[in-house]
Write a protein that holds these residues in place. Structure first.
Motif, PDB file in Angstrom:
ATOM      1  N   THR A 173       0.780  -1.233   0.000  1.00 21.99           N
ATOM      2  CA  THR A 173       0.000   0.000   0.000  1.00 21.99           C
ATOM      3  C   THR A 173       0.817   1.291   0.000  1.00 21.99           C
ATOM      4  O   THR A 173       0.262   2.368   0.154  1.00 21.99           O
ATOM      5  CB  THR A 173      -0.963   0.008   1.207  1.00 21.99           C
ATOM      6  OG1 THR A 173      -0.200  -0.177   2.406  1.00 21.99           O
ATOM      7  CG2 THR A 173      -1.998  -1.096   1.087  1.00 21.99           C
ATOM      8  N   GLY A 174       2.130   1.189  -0.194  1.00 20.11           N
ATOM      9  CA  GLY A 174       2.946   2.397  -0.299  1.00 20.11           C
ATOM     10  C   GLY A 174       3.885   2.566   0.879  1.00 20.11           C
ATOM     11  O   GLY A 174       3.634   2.046   1.966  1.00 20.11           O
ATOM     12  N   THR A 175       4.976   3.278   0.624  1.00 17.91           N
ATOM     13  CA  THR A 175       6.008   3.417   1.658  1.00 17.91           C
ATOM     14  C   THR A 175       6.099   4.838   2.197  1.00 17.91           C
ATOM     15  O   THR A 175       5.871   5.795   1.446  1.00 17.91           O
ATOM     16  CB  THR A 175       7.393   2.971   1.091  1.00 17.91           C
ATOM     17  OG1 THR A 175       8.280   2.699   2.172  1.00 17.91           O
ATOM     18  CG2 THR A 175       8.016   4.040   0.194  1.00 17.91           C
ATOM     19  N   PRO A 176       6.404   4.975   3.492  1.00 15.72           N
ATOM     20  CA  PRO A 176       6.602   6.309   4.053  1.00 15.72           C
ATOM     21  C   PRO A 176       8.030   6.804   3.789  1.00 15.72           C
ATOM     22  O   PRO A 176       8.839   6.101   3.184  1.00 15.72           O
ATOM     23  CB  PRO A 176       6.358   6.099   5.546  1.00 15.72           C
ATOM     24  CG  PRO A 176       6.797   4.699   5.799  1.00 15.72           C
ATOM     25  CD  PRO A 176       6.494   3.932   4.523  1.00 15.72           C
ATOM     26  N   VAL A 177       8.317   8.001   4.254  1.00 13.91           N
ATOM     27  CA  VAL A 177       9.638   8.622   4.041  1.00 13.91           C
ATOM     28  C   VAL A 177      10.750   7.782   4.680  1.00 13.91           C
ATOM     29  O   VAL A 177      10.488   6.995   5.600  1.00 13.91           O
ATOM     30  CB  VAL A 177       9.617  10.063   4.616  1.00 13.91           C
ATOM     31  CG1 VAL A 177       9.579  10.041   6.139  1.00 13.91           C
ATOM     32  CG2 VAL A 177      10.773  10.898   4.096  1.00 13.91           C
ATOM     33  N   GLY A 178      11.960   7.911   4.161  1.00 14.44           N
ATOM     34  CA  GLY A 178      13.114   7.272   4.790  1.00 14.44           C
ATOM     35  C   GLY A 178      13.718   6.136   4.007  1.00 14.44           C
ATOM     36  O   GLY A 178      14.528   5.376   4.534  1.00 14.44           O
ATOM     37  N   VAL A 179      13.330   6.000   2.717  1.00 17.83           N
ATOM     38  CA  VAL A 179      13.894   4.909   1.921  1.00 17.83           C
ATOM     39  C   VAL A 179      15.401   5.108   1.774  1.00 17.83           C
ATOM     40  O   VAL A 179      15.901   6.222   1.864  1.00 17.83           O
ATOM     41  CB  VAL A 179      13.225   4.817   0.519  1.00 17.83           C
ATOM     42  CG1 VAL A 179      11.739   4.595   0.666  1.00 17.83           C
ATOM     43  CG2 VAL A 179      13.523   6.049  -0.319  1.00 17.83           C
ATOM     44  N   GLY A 180      16.105   4.004   1.563  1.00 17.91           N
ATOM     45  CA  GLY A 180      17.553   4.099   1.420  1.00 17.91           C
ATOM     46  C   GLY A 180      18.118   2.756   1.011  1.00 17.91           C
ATOM     47  O   GLY A 180      17.410   1.746   0.960  1.00 17.91           O
ATOM     48  N   ALA A 181      19.414   2.739   0.730  1.00 17.84           N
ATOM     49  CA  ALA A 181      20.062   1.533   0.224  1.00 17.84           C
ATOM     50  C   ALA A 181      20.306   0.525   1.340  1.00 17.84           C
ATOM     51  O   ALA A 181      20.529   0.893   2.497  1.00 17.84           O
ATOM     52  CB  ALA A 181      21.379   1.906  -0.448  1.00 17.84           C
TER      53      ALA A 181
END
Ligand code: MG
Length: 203
Positions: A173-181
């Motif tokens: 359903t979607g991701t919140p802020v803070g994505v990273g490797a």
């Protein structure tokens, strides 16, 4: 079964990727070969140098539905969990620039680690559920469904206009802020409210 993922559903995440705010839900599919179950390790593929974690709440469809009305959409799932929408961000950037499909960046083997499902009845309201992702014991992403642009019900109704939903289908359903490797030896742990439902290692 099929895996349907909603993109760009949390405002702060849209901003971090410099994307436009969508007027209607954006979705794409992953094949069943993307599923990674039972806390098995995720092996970094060699075709990308920038595999990003995206923690997301996942709905499991429990009945067949087409053209589902938003007001009845909550009857089409009774279990939820957390999963990771792994994304080859370097490839996705190229695909976006060229206007090409995202599958190369999103649909690869193991790109959908899936946690243990729990009854949605554990939660009083679907629009106030907290979830987060820890990597090596440190919280890197934290979200709450009160921030969704498109609610679970809206997403189900929208997708079912185009694609028949079947028992066992999964909706990210979607991701919140803070994505990273992620990198080799990272330990990922995903929580729904306080409960850890997914834990695995990157290899
Ligand atoms: Mg995602």
């Amino acid at each position: 079964m099929k895996i349907i993922c909603i993109g760009q559903n949390y405002l702060e995440h849209i901003k971090e990727l410099n994307s436009a705010i969508p007027e209607e839900p954006v979705f794409f599919l992953k094949p069943d070969t993307a599923l990674l179950l039972d806390n098995k390790p995720f092996y970094l593929p060699d075709f990308s140098q920038d595999i990003h974690h995206e923690v997301e709440i996942v709905l499991k469809i429990n009945r067949v539905g087409k053209n589902i009305a938003e007001q009845f959409a909550n009857k089409y799932y009774d279990e939820i969990s957390v999963g990771i929408d792994f994304t080859a961000r370097d490839i996705q950037k190229i695909q976006k620039t060229k206007g090409l499909p995202w599958e190369k960046a999103k649909a690869f083997d193991g790109a959908a680690p899936m946690g243990k499902f729990v009854s949605k009845n554990k939660f009083q309201r679907m629009n106030n559920i907290g979830f987060h992702l820890d990597i090596n014991g440190k919280t890197v992403q934290k979200g709450n469904t009160s921030d969704l642009l498109f609610s679970f019900d809206k997403v189900i109704a929208y997708i079912s206009q185009f694609i028949t939903l079947k028992i066992g289908d999964l909706i990210f359903t979607g991701t919140p802020v803070g994505v990273g490797a992620v990198k080799i030896e990272d330990k990922l742990e995903a929580y729904l409210e306080g409960e850890k439902l997914l834990a695995f290692e990157v290899k």
